[in-house]
Design a protein around this motif. Structure first.
Motif: not given
Ligand SMILES: Nc1ncnc2c1ncn2[C@@H]1O[C@H](COP(=O)(O)OP(=O)(O)OP(=O)(O)O)[C@@H](O)[C@H]1O
Length: 731
Positions: A53-68
């Motif tokens: 289900r979340h296999d593409d998370t790592w491929e699309t995640i950004t630093l900003r998303q992570m920080a938020r």
């Protein structure tokens, strides 16, 4: 082949493969699965489950998303841990804080030591003067390690508790979900994801602790740098930001690639499993398919290796770029530091401490980025776990309702229509059946005609879309479901082969803890089968005592060859265990869905005789069978066709009717060369008549009379009192 027939293009020369080679040369991820994969699996082998289900998370995640998302993720983790063990949470946080403070203290002590060492004067005096500071550095290091150890111990106490709490919550809410919802593909996927979410609960805790520690040490290093000179703080950021991007880019690229080659690994696993399994061994040898599959294995392995080499090169390239950027920033920082030194803005000792602080700070920030990215991904799984629990509660079997006073005298299926969620046509269409206590009702019909579905509706496993199933006139939906289930025993086509002992495989039909059953032992007792008359009644009825010579530890023999001491049971032996499990339940209503498909002829005949005995003892039996002859002793036969009842009545009546049932019987009889019963012109046959059924015609709703000879059923929680001497009753 004629001249005109174009020869099929060799698969290896098809355009996607050429394109693929080009992509490989350009070091791009392979998106064409290749010839072997297409030939064997029709393309890539991708799981259709929640685990991807979340296999593409790592491929699309950004630093900003992570920080938020970080504060929310941390909040969720703390709430989870807090509910599991508050004291451990406080200890972990306190220890991490203390470790950070010890680190800062160590840096300040290092600064004092350097001030002393770089001071004017004879070397022995300078070394002596620096002694207290050096001691303080050592003390800070020791304290740091002690606090790290305390944090590890407390986290070690907390993590299994958190995981177990999540596991148990999921299990408890899932087991109550209505089967209808449980079978929906969306919920099945959500449940897969939720299972990963339980592991994530533990992982989230680890990452949260890592982030806390890293943030605290970062703050400590930042604080020390600010004390030394404020301009050094932005320099720290300058070094770590390229590193953070580099870390994220490398992980993303690695993940994307691993995902591609994981599909390949899955295909390799499948092939190698079949090549080495006993299960496929016979066919592969006789059909000489082994070498062909090994060739495919080789081709897929080549692809896998190429992809891994490509990944290693790409990772190295990303790391070089990130390291170069970070190196430039580090260089700039040291230039600034040199300028501060040359312009006497900071003393030499401070510059030395600054270098240490920058190193510790940059490693702290890198840590934060890595852990935060992982926490982000784990939180997605954890959210699935929460969603699954909420959805499970929304679709839980309703509790409460009217109590079931005892075994029902009549079960009535009234105008029942039922459609599976993903189907356009109903599996049951206005079905009517009346089932009196102590009768055997046989459901027959072609594959897919709705027999198993009807059995599930009768067992209250599925609720009809319209119409109703009533027990003594009360809609099953108004009855307490646990009470209803306490009266139902089920032997399904796909009965479960639990990897438990053979005895427990039977006992699981009526465990002491199950509500409404009065199991023979207290839950803490070890099973003793010798003095359990219900158990012996069940194995005798199911003919399961014939298994004993194959069970070295008797009923305590593990029924699974996957584990030491376990045995491999045959299909028929398993079926006997399943039948015994159903009988052991002592339920008023026993549903047998093709209970003899794997039995040998003698065992099959014996089983049908025992079914009759059970009914005569007061059990109501719904029997699904494809063998028309086996329905001969049923009180009522219901013929289904595409979800509709097309005929119903006794054996004699249906044979006389000369309709669908007779046709199915004649086909089987011809095959087995059984003489078809002669049907006199008046419609009666030579077979023994069953109980009188007033109306037996196509599609009609028969109303059989309750069997007068049915023995009264024990009213105690739906269980039937076993005969005092089973042999007496079953002979
Ligand atoms: N879980 C399910 N989801 C969707 N459709 C289903 C499901 N189970 C059965 N069906 C469909 O419902 C119809 C009736 O199936 P059912 O299993 O009740 O038939 P059956 O008479 O028991 O068949 P068989 O003799 O092959 O066991 C079929 O069209 C089948 O494809």
């Amino acid at each position: 082949m004629t001249d005109e027939t174009p020869a099929p293009a060799p698969l290896s020369e098809t355009p996607p493969t050429r394109q693929r080679r080009l992509r490989l040369r350009r070091q791009e991820p392979i998106d064409d699965p290749g010839r072997a994969a297409r030939e064997l699996f029709g393309g890539r082998l991708v799981y259709d489950s929640g685990y991807t289900r979340h296999d593409d998370t790592w491929e699309t995640i950004t630093l900003r998303q992570m920080a938020r998302s970080l504060p929310a993720s941390l909040r969720k983790t703390v709430a989870l841990a807090w509910s599991a063990d508050r004291a451990a949470v406080l200890v972990v946080f306190g220890a991490e804080l203390a470790e950070g403070i010890a680190g800062a203290f160590g840096l300040l002590a290092a600064n004092s030591a350097m001030v002393e060492l770089f001071a004017a004067g004879p070397t022995p005096d300078r070394v002596r003067a620096s002694f207290p500071a050096l001691l303080a550095i050592g003390l800070a290091a020791i304290l740091g390690q002690i606090f790290a150890g305390i944090s590890t111990i407390a986290a070690g106490r907390l993590e299994p508790k958190v995981e177990r709490a999540a596991d148990e919550e999921l299990l408890r809410c899932t087991i109550r979900v209505e089967l209808q919802h449980m079978e929906s593909p969306e919920f099945a996927k959500l449940l897969d994801a939720a299972r990963s979410g339980c592991d994530s609960a533990r992982a989230m805790l680890g990452h949260a602790v890592g982030i806390t520690g890293a943030v605290i040490s970062l703050i400590a290093a930042g604080g020390v740098l600010t004390v030394l000179h404020p301009v050094l703080l932005p320099m720290l950021l300058l070094i770590v930001v390229p590193h953070a991007y580099g870390t994220l880019a490398t992980s993303r690229r690695g993940y994307a690639s691993r995902r591609a080659w994981r599909d390949n690994e899955r295909m390799l696993d499948q092939i190698s499993w079949y090549l080495t399994s006993q299960h496929a061994g016979q066919e592969l040898r006789v059909h000489a398919a082994g070498d062909h599959l090994i060739d495919k294995f080789s081709a897929l392995s080549d692809d896998s290796e190429r992809e891994q080499v490509r990944l290693a090169r790409a990772t190295a390239a990303t790391n070089w770029v990130a390291a170069a950027a970070s190196g430039l920033a580090t260089g700039a920082t040291y230039v600034v530091l040199g300028w501060l030194l040359l312009t006497s803005r900071v003393p030499l000792a401070t510059a030395g401490t600054a270098v240490l602080a920058i190193r510790s700070g940059s490693s702290g920030l890198r840590n934060v980025v890595q852990q935060a990215a992982r926490l982000f991904a784990e939180t997605l799984w954890f959210d699935d776990f929460r969603t699954a629990c909420t959805e499970a509660e929304q679709h839980a079997t309703p509790s409460g309702g009217l109590p079931v006073p005892g075994a029902p005298a009549v079960i009535d299926v009234r105008d029942v229509t039922f459609t599976y969620p993903d189907k356009a046509t109903p599996a049951l269409d206005k079905v009517n059946v009346t089932i009196p206590r102590g009768s055997v009702v046989a459901l027959v019909g072609e594959n897919g005609s709705g027999k198993s579905t009807l059995a599930k509706v009768i067992a209250a496993v599925y609720a009809p879309d319209s119409g109703a199933v009533t027990w003594d006139g009360v809609d099953v939906r108004d009855l307490d479901r646990d009470d209803v289930y306490a009266h139902v025993g089920l032997v399904t086509q796909e009965f479960v082969r639990f990897p438990f002992t053979s005895g427990y495989n039977i006992r699981i039909g009526r465990l002491p803890t199950a509500r409404g059953t009065d199991g023979p032992q207290a839950p803490t007792d070890l099973p003793t089968y010798d003095n359990d008359p219900v158990f012996h009644h069940a194995i005798a009825t199911a003919n399961a005592d014939t298994l004993l010579p194959d069970l070295p530890q008797g009923w305590n023999t593990l029924a699974s060859r996957s584990f030491a001491g376990g045995v491999q049971l045959s299909g028929g032996q398993w079926q006997k265990l399943a039948l015994a499990r159903g009988v052991y339940r002592q339920a008023a209503l026993l549903i047998l869905d093709e209970p003899t498909a794997a039995l040998d002829p003698a065992a099959e005949i014996a089983a049908y005789d025992k079914v009759r005995v059970l009914a005569d003892a007061g059990h109501t039996v719904v029997l699904i069978s494809h063998r028309m002859a086996s329905t001969r002793r049923a009180d009522q036969i219901v013929v289904l066709d595409r979800g509709r009842v097309v005929e119903s009545g006794t054996w004699d009546e249906l044979m006389a009717l000369d309709g669908a049932f007779r046709r199915m019987f004649d086909i089987q009889a011809r095959e087995l060369q059984i003489p078809s019963p002669t049907t006199p012109p008046d419609g009666t046959s030579s077979c023994t008549p069953g109980p009188e059924v007033p109306d037996a015609r196509r599609g009609a709703r028969p109303v059989p009379t309750p069997r007068a000879d049915a023995e009264p059923v024990s009213e105690a929680a739906g269980g039937l009192v076993p005969p005092t001497d089973p042999a007496e009753d079953l002979s």
